[in-house]
Design a protein around this motif. Structure first.
Motif, PDB file in Angstrom:
ATOM      1  N   GLU A 282       0.816  -1.292  -0.317  1.00 10.35           N
ATOM      2  CA  GLU A 282      -0.087  -0.135   0.081  1.00 10.35           C
ATOM      3  C   GLU A 282       0.955   1.198   0.036  1.00 10.35           C
ATOM      4  O   GLU A 282       0.931   2.198  -1.077  1.00 10.35           O
ATOM      5  N   TRP A 283       1.718   1.204   0.999  1.00  8.45           N
ATOM      6  CA  TRP A 283       3.105   2.297   1.019  1.00  8.45           C
ATOM      7  C   TRP A 283       3.840   2.546  -0.224  1.00  8.45           C
ATOM      8  O   TRP A 283       3.864   3.397  -1.301  1.00  8.45           O
ATOM      9  N   ASN A 284       3.453   1.393  -0.741  1.00  7.53           N
ATOM     10  CA  ASN A 284       3.942   1.433  -2.385  1.00  7.53           C
ATOM     11  C   ASN A 284       3.419   2.237  -3.810  1.00  7.53           C
ATOM     12  O   ASN A 284       3.850   2.839  -4.329  1.00  7.53           O
ATOM     13  N   THR A 285       2.122   1.804  -3.421  1.00  7.65           N
ATOM     14  CA  THR A 285       1.455   2.307  -4.354  1.00  7.65           C
ATOM     15  C   THR A 285       1.325   3.718  -3.907  1.00  7.65           C
ATOM     16  O   THR A 285       1.507   4.663  -5.024  1.00  7.65           O
ATOM     17  N   VAL A 286       1.347   4.230  -3.015  1.00  7.49           N
ATOM     18  CA  VAL A 286       0.873   5.540  -2.416  1.00  7.49           C
ATOM     19  C   VAL A 286       2.065   6.871  -2.910  1.00  7.49           C
ATOM     20  O   VAL A 286       1.731   7.391  -3.822  1.00  7.49           O
ATOM     21  N   GLN A 287       3.247   6.144  -2.757  1.00  3.18           N
ATOM     22  CA  GLN A 287       4.305   6.483  -2.598  1.00  3.18           C
ATOM     23  C   GLN A 287       4.517   7.262  -4.481  1.00  3.18           C
ATOM     24  O   GLN A 287       5.027   7.941  -4.978  1.00  3.18           O
ATOM     25  N   ASP A 288       3.894   5.647  -5.404  1.00  2.00           N
ATOM     26  CA  ASP A 288       4.741   5.694  -6.361  1.00  2.00           C
ATOM     27  C   ASP A 288       3.783   6.863  -6.880  1.00  2.00           C
ATOM     28  O   ASP A 288       3.581   7.534  -8.182  1.00  2.00           O
ATOM     29  N   MET A 289       1.857   7.500  -6.421  1.00  2.00           N
ATOM     30  CA  MET A 289       1.767   8.098  -7.201  1.00  2.00           C
ATOM     31  C   MET A 289       2.223   9.853  -6.733  1.00  2.00           C
ATOM     32  O   MET A 289       1.502  10.226  -8.033  1.00  2.00           O
ATOM     33  N   MET A 290       2.284   9.660  -5.696  1.00  2.00           N
ATOM     34  CA  MET A 290       2.452  10.987  -5.057  1.00  2.00           C
ATOM     35  C   MET A 290       4.099  11.948  -6.184  1.00  2.00           C
ATOM     36  O   MET A 290       3.765  11.947  -7.003  1.00  2.00           O
ATOM     37  N   GLY A 291       5.266  10.001  -6.311  1.00  2.00           N
ATOM     38  CA  GLY A 291       5.921  10.306  -7.708  1.00  2.00           C
ATOM     39  C   GLY A 291       5.812  11.180  -8.769  1.00  2.00           C
ATOM     40  O   GLY A 291       6.531  12.196  -9.317  1.00  2.00           O
TER      41      GLY A 291
END
Length: 377
Positions: free
Chosen positions: A172-181
């Motif tokens: 879940e964190w990887n998904t959201v952080q990729d989204m922000m990036g």
């Protein structure tokens, strides 16, 4: 660099001080002059890098040369030159240096001159206290970095196990952080990544502002929360017909009004630009017979949206001007007999002084342009 001179004077290397150096004269034993010259320089390698630093005591200058990045330091006391920092007046950064890290020279309170060579790609916030520098020489590619006020910090999760601090799974964190990036890259926003600085429920974008001491404060925060929707039972039906939890965006246009006002007061030292000043014009009638004319001017300025005050006290005009100057009001009108006769105003600016007499319409035109363009004088 210490040699035979220690034996001559009986001074141990750790105790070497300016006082001891001053005692060395050319009349001392043979070879003292050569050794004396070497005593005016300290040098060494910056740990973990291929960079060398050198201290020129005669000029109070630190030079950093070689190839690599000057690392970030959590405190200036960790720097190799910490014992000399209070004497540093000049810093030279060689062309082989890539990045100048945080807190390298932030405590150099006598620093006057910084010279950065071509090839240096980045100066991190807090490397220097920019407010005390009188001379700064930067390559063209870095001038915008030195003058830039804001920095965008993408605060991500730490690499440690997420269960220690962060809510949710690693996926879940990887998904959201990729989204922000992807959002930041799409908007072409330059940013730095702050590993381990995210909130426990999601990554965030902190808009940092540099205060008058050269240190960072957070002005605005935008956070992507992928956890709270599920806890509150928030759902929507996606285009595939399935129920899903939305991402919640936490956003503050101004993170804290008090902090923002404090930053502005510090930045402008109370001398706000006209568009920001609480009182933009202060009208100062010389005598009681000029008060009615002053109120007519006030009404005309307020009709144009300006913030105006009148000092109609029975005080000497010099005293009124001085008080308005201390209050850092951008413009003052000194109103007397000639102004009434010529249907004009005598204008003073807090920095530029007496601007002479002019028609009110001319001042209004110039003032509105200054306000609309947010000019800083």
């Amino acid at each position: 660099r210490f040699g035979p001179v220690n034996a001559v004077k009986g001074i141990s290397a750790p105790d070497m001080t300016r006082t001891a150096l001053a005692e060395l004269t050319d009349s001392d034993e043979a070879g003292i002059a050569e050794e004396k010259a070497t005593l005016f320089a300290y040098f060494g390698r910056i740990p973990g890098t291929n960079l060398e630093w050198d201290w020129d005591w005669a000029n109070n200058r630190i030079s950093v040369t070689g190839s690599g990045d000057i690392p970030d330091y959590s405190n200036y006391s960790q720097t190799p030159w910490s014992s000399l920092i209070s004497d540093v007046e000049e810093v030279f950064i060689g062309s082989g240096v890539g990045t100048v890290g945080r807190n390298c020279f932030i405590a150099a309170n006598k620093l006057k001159r910084v010279v950065v060579s071509e090839g240096v790609t980045s100066i991190r916030w807090g490397a220097f206290d920019a407010t005390i520098l009188s001379e700064v020489y930067l390559p063209a590619s870095l001038r915008s970095v030195h003058d830039h006020v804001f920095v965008y910090l993408f605060s991500s999760s730490a690499s440690r196990p997420l269960t220690v601090y962060y809510a949710g799974t690693e996926e879940e964190w990887n998904t959201v952080q990729d989204m922000m990036g992807r959002i930041l890259d799409h908007l072409e926003v330059p940013y730095e990544i702050g590993v381990g600085e995210a909130a426990f429920y999601g990554p965030k974008l902190d808009i940092q502002i540099k205060n008058v001491y050269g240190k960072e404060d957070t002005l605005i925060t935008i956070q992507i929360d992928g956890m709270i929707a599920e806890k509150f039972g928030m759902e929507y039906v996606d285009k595939d017909g399935k129920k899903k939890n939305p991402y919640i965006i936490h956003r503050t246009s101004i993170g804290c009004y008090e902090r923002t006002l404090a930053l502005l007061i510090e930045k402008y030292a109370g001398a706000f630009p006209m568009w920001l000043a609480p009182t933009q014009v202060k009208i100062l009638p010389i005598a009681d017979r000029h008060v009615d004319y002053a109120y007519g001017i006030k009404k005309a300025l307020e009709a144009e949206g300006m913030r105006v005050e009148i000092d109609d006290r029975s005080e000497k005009i010099g005293y009124k001007i001085r008080e308005a100057q201390l209050q850092k009001v951008p413009y003052m009108f000194v109103v007397g007999d000639k102004d009434i006769e010529n249907n004009a105003v005598s204008v003073r600016h807090r920095k530029e002084g007496d601007l002479g007499s002019m028609p009110l319409a001319r001042f209004i035109e110039a003032a509105k342009k200054e306000i609309d363009t947010k000019e800083i004088k």
